[in-house]
Motif scaffolding. Structure first.
Motif, PDB file in Angstrom:
ATOM      1  N   SER A 195      61.045  45.434  15.281  1.00 31.86           N
ATOM      2  CA  SER A 195      61.043  44.573  16.464  1.00 31.86           C
ATOM      3  C   SER A 195      62.421  43.949  16.649  1.00 31.86           C
ATOM      4  O   SER A 195      63.062  43.531  15.684  1.00 31.86           O
ATOM      5  CB  SER A 195      59.995  43.473  16.318  1.00 31.86           C
ATOM      6  N   ARG A 196      62.843  43.862  17.912  1.00 25.89           N
ATOM      7  CA  ARG A 196      64.088  43.173  18.260  1.00 25.89           C
ATOM      8  C   ARG A 196      63.816  41.807  18.870  1.00 25.89           C
ATOM      9  O   ARG A 196      64.764  41.107  19.250  1.00 25.89           O
ATOM     10  CB  ARG A 196      64.894  44.030  19.249  1.00 25.89           C
ATOM     11  N   ASP A 197      62.552  41.438  18.943  1.00 24.36           N
ATOM     12  CA  ASP A 197      62.177  40.137  19.488  1.00 24.36           C
ATOM     13  C   ASP A 197      62.688  39.041  18.552  1.00 24.36           C
ATOM     14  O   ASP A 197      62.315  39.000  17.376  1.00 24.36           O
ATOM     15  CB  ASP A 197      60.655  40.070  19.619  1.00 24.36           C
ATOM     16  N   PRO A 198      63.522  38.121  19.051  1.00 23.71           N
ATOM     17  CA  PRO A 198      64.068  37.077  18.181  1.00 23.71           C
ATOM     18  C   PRO A 198      62.999  36.236  17.499  1.00 23.71           C
ATOM     19  O   PRO A 198      63.173  35.836  16.340  1.00 23.71           O
ATOM     20  CB  PRO A 198      64.918  36.234  19.137  1.00 23.71           C
ATOM     21  N   ALA A 199      61.894  35.970  18.195  1.00 18.32           N
ATOM     22  CA  ALA A 199      60.834  35.159  17.602  1.00 18.32           C
ATOM     23  C   ALA A 199      60.167  35.896  16.446  1.00 18.32           C
ATOM     24  O   ALA A 199      59.843  35.299  15.407  1.00 18.32           O
ATOM     25  CB  ALA A 199      59.799  34.793  18.664  1.00 18.32           C
ATOM     26  N   VAL A 200      59.953  37.196  16.605  1.00 19.98           N
ATOM     27  CA  VAL A 200      59.365  38.005  15.537  1.00 19.98           C
ATOM     28  C   VAL A 200      60.298  38.044  14.336  1.00 19.98           C
ATOM     29  O   VAL A 200      59.882  37.867  13.184  1.00 19.98           O
ATOM     30  CB  VAL A 200      59.064  39.433  16.037  1.00 19.98           C
ATOM     31  N   ARG A 201      61.568  38.260  14.588  1.00 17.46           N
ATOM     32  CA  ARG A 201      62.532  38.378  13.505  1.00 17.46           C
ATOM     33  C   ARG A 201      62.698  37.048  12.769  1.00 17.46           C
ATOM     34  O   ARG A 201      62.833  37.017  11.540  1.00 17.46           O
ATOM     35  CB  ARG A 201      63.867  38.878  14.044  1.00 17.46           C
ATOM     36  N   GLU A 202      62.660  35.956  13.509  1.00 16.61           N
ATOM     37  CA  GLU A 202      62.770  34.641  12.870  1.00 16.61           C
ATOM     38  C   GLU A 202      61.576  34.365  11.972  1.00 16.61           C
ATOM     39  O   GLU A 202      61.724  33.856  10.853  1.00 16.61           O
ATOM     40  CB  GLU A 202      62.889  33.560  13.944  1.00 16.61           C
ATOM     41  N   ALA A 203      60.375  34.704  12.466  1.00 12.18           N
ATOM     42  CA  ALA A 203      59.169  34.480  11.659  1.00 12.18           C
ATOM     43  C   ALA A 203      59.188  35.352  10.409  1.00 12.18           C
ATOM     44  O   ALA A 203      58.917  34.885   9.296  1.00 12.18           O
ATOM     45  CB  ALA A 203      57.920  34.762  12.493  1.00 12.18           C
ATOM     46  N   ALA A 204      59.516  36.643  10.570  1.00 10.62           N
ATOM     47  CA  ALA A 204      59.493  37.567   9.434  1.00 10.62           C
ATOM     48  C   ALA A 204      60.610  37.289   8.443  1.00 10.62           C
ATOM     49  O   ALA A 204      60.512  37.688   7.273  1.00 10.62           O
ATOM     50  CB  ALA A 204      59.574  39.002   9.930  1.00 10.62           C
ATOM     51  N   ALA A 205      61.660  36.596   8.882  1.00  9.84           N
ATOM     52  CA  ALA A 205      62.708  36.208   7.944  1.00  9.84           C
ATOM     53  C   ALA A 205      62.148  35.307   6.855  1.00  9.84           C
ATOM     54  O   ALA A 205      62.655  35.286   5.730  1.00  9.84           O
ATOM     55  CB  ALA A 205      63.846  35.501   8.680  1.00  9.84           C
ATOM     56  N   VAL A 206      61.074  34.588   7.178  1.00  7.57           N
ATOM     57  CA  VAL A 206      60.405  33.765   6.165  1.00  7.57           C
ATOM     58  C   VAL A 206      59.751  34.651   5.115  1.00  7.57           C
ATOM     59  O   VAL A 206      59.805  34.365   3.913  1.00  7.57           O
ATOM     60  CB  VAL A 206      59.369  32.831   6.821  1.00  7.57           C
ATOM     61  N   THR A 207      59.128  35.751   5.552  1.00  8.46           N
ATOM     62  CA  THR A 207      58.546  36.707   4.601  1.00  8.46           C
ATOM     63  C   THR A 207      59.623  37.219   3.652  1.00  8.46           C
ATOM     64  O   THR A 207      59.423  37.277   2.432  1.00  8.46           O
ATOM     65  CB  THR A 207      57.918  37.896   5.345  1.00  8.46           C
ATOM     66  N   ALA A 208      60.769  37.584   4.219  1.00 13.37           N
ATOM     67  CA  ALA A 208      61.875  38.086   3.395  1.00 13.37           C
ATOM     68  C   ALA A 208      62.340  37.025   2.411  1.00 13.37           C
ATOM     69  O   ALA A 208      62.623  37.332   1.240  1.00 13.37           O
ATOM     70  CB  ALA A 208      63.032  38.526   4.289  1.00 13.37           C
ATOM     71  N   ARG A 209      62.414  35.798   2.855  1.00 15.84           N
ATOM     72  CA  ARG A 209      62.867  34.718   1.970  1.00 15.84           C
ATOM     73  C   ARG A 209      61.899  34.502   0.824  1.00 15.84           C
ATOM     74  O   ARG A 209      62.318  34.308  -0.323  1.00 15.84           O
ATOM     75  CB  ARG A 209      63.039  33.418   2.750  1.00 15.84           C
ATOM     76  N   VAL A 210      60.598  34.548   1.117  1.00 12.30           N
ATOM     77  CA  VAL A 210      59.599  34.360   0.054  1.00 12.30           C
ATOM     78  C   VAL A 210      59.757  35.442  -1.004  1.00 12.30           C
ATOM     79  O   VAL A 210      59.786  35.164  -2.207  1.00 12.30           O
ATOM     80  CB  VAL A 210      58.177  34.382   0.642  1.00 12.30           C
ATOM     81  N   ILE A 211      59.875  36.702  -0.575  1.00 13.99           N
ATOM     82  CA  ILE A 211      60.018  37.809  -1.529  1.00 13.99           C
ATOM     83  C   ILE A 211      61.293  37.655  -2.346  1.00 13.99           C
ATOM     84  O   ILE A 211      61.288  37.804  -3.579  1.00 13.99           O
ATOM     85  CB  ILE A 211      59.997  39.156  -0.794  1.00 13.99           C
ATOM     86  N   ALA A 212      62.397  37.384  -1.659  1.00 13.21           N
ATOM     87  CA  ALA A 212      63.679  37.264  -2.359  1.00 13.21           C
ATOM     88  C   ALA A 212      63.672  36.096  -3.343  1.00 13.21           C
ATOM     89  O   ALA A 212      64.166  36.232  -4.477  1.00 13.21           O
ATOM     90  CB  ALA A 212      64.805  37.105  -1.349  1.00 13.21           C
ATOM     91  N   ASP A 213      63.125  34.965  -2.931  1.00 15.15           N
ATOM     92  CA  ASP A 213      63.088  33.795  -3.831  1.00 15.15           C
ATOM     93  C   ASP A 213      62.276  34.087  -5.084  1.00 15.15           C
ATOM     94  O   ASP A 213      62.654  33.697  -6.197  1.00 15.15           O
ATOM     95  CB  ASP A 213      62.511  32.586  -3.093  1.00 15.15           C
ATOM     96  N   VAL A 214      61.160  34.779  -4.911  1.00 14.93           N
ATOM     97  CA  VAL A 214      60.335  35.143  -6.060  1.00 14.93           C
ATOM     98  C   VAL A 214      61.117  36.074  -6.988  1.00 14.93           C
ATOM     99  O   VAL A 214      61.115  35.909  -8.212  1.00 14.93           O
ATOM    100  CB  VAL A 214      59.016  35.804  -5.606  1.00 14.93           C
TER     101      VAL A 214
END
Length: 236
Positions: A213-232
């Protein structure tokens, strides 16, 4: 991000290896990231994998087929063996989306599935946990209530979209509560996304698969998913 390296498991399944910029050896923590029930859809996880790798984590994304005779178990466990070899004894986290999520968490709950090995942590994304896991063949909620889960719990992080109409966020809320009740360190992060958006994609009906998705809102929300995985993975 550099293009992923392509590798192959012993069963002949393709694996994309996403590395942080400048990392050419397994010097960073590693995440094995499983896609959902669509056959051989490692490309679907590409946007999320790149976002995690950009945070300093090596991400392995293998193909597997839920329509195999064993539901994909052999291919999933083969990719786990590949990841363990690749991580060379370093920190290895399991993560999965949709059907891949209980497959990942199941290895932590039932370490005998992988010869007694446990991941450093697991991340489950947008899934139900009241169906048999593809890796264990057992229902994770039943494993917990029956006291058959591992006696040395590892951290479990769940991520779920509040707009998910395929797998309601209530499934993750129920599972997080069950984990906590049985002594597991469990957190749930809820984000404003649907089932595809939680991994930075949108469903394409014509192709019958998820696309980036190129939707900024989708990418902003999913960036949280990426952060959770990376932090773990980084032990943050």
């Amino acid at each position: 991000m550099p293009e992923p390296q392509l590798a192959t498991t012993s069963l002949g399944k393709s694996v994309d290896i996403h590395r942080p910029e400048g990392v050419t050896a397994p010097a960073a923590p590693t995440v094995l990231l499983w896609h959902g029930s669509g056959p051989d859809e490692r490309d679907v996880m590409g946007p999320l994998a790149r976002a995690v790798a950009a945070r300093g984590v090596v991400v392995l994304v293998p193909d597997w087929r839920a329509d195999a005779a064993d539901g994909g178990r052999a291919e999933l466990l083969d990719s786990l063996a590949f990841a363990r070899d690749h991580a060379a004894g370093g920190r290895l986290v399991l993560a999965g989306w949709s059907a891949g999520a209980p497959a990942a968490v199941g290895v932590a709950l039932r370490p005998e599935t992988a010869g007694g090995w446990r991941p450093a942590a697991v991340v489950g994304i947008a899934a139900q946990y009241d169906r048999p896991a593809r890796t264990t063949g057992t229902v994770l909620l039943d494993d917990l209530t029956a006291g058959r889960a591992a006696d040395a719990p590892v951290p479990v992080r769940l991520v779920h979209g509040t707009q998910d109409t395929l797998e309601d966020v209530a499934y993750s809320r129920k599972f997080r509560a069950a984990l906590a009740e049985h002594g597991w360190e469990a957190d749930l992060t809820e984000i404003p996304a649907d089932h595809a958006g939680v991994i930075m994609t949108a469903y394409d009906p014509a192709a019958r698969r998820c696309r980036e998705s190129r939707d900024p809102a989708v990418r902003e929300a999913a960036a949280v998913t990426a952060r959770v995985i990376a932090d773990v993975a980084l032990g943050v």
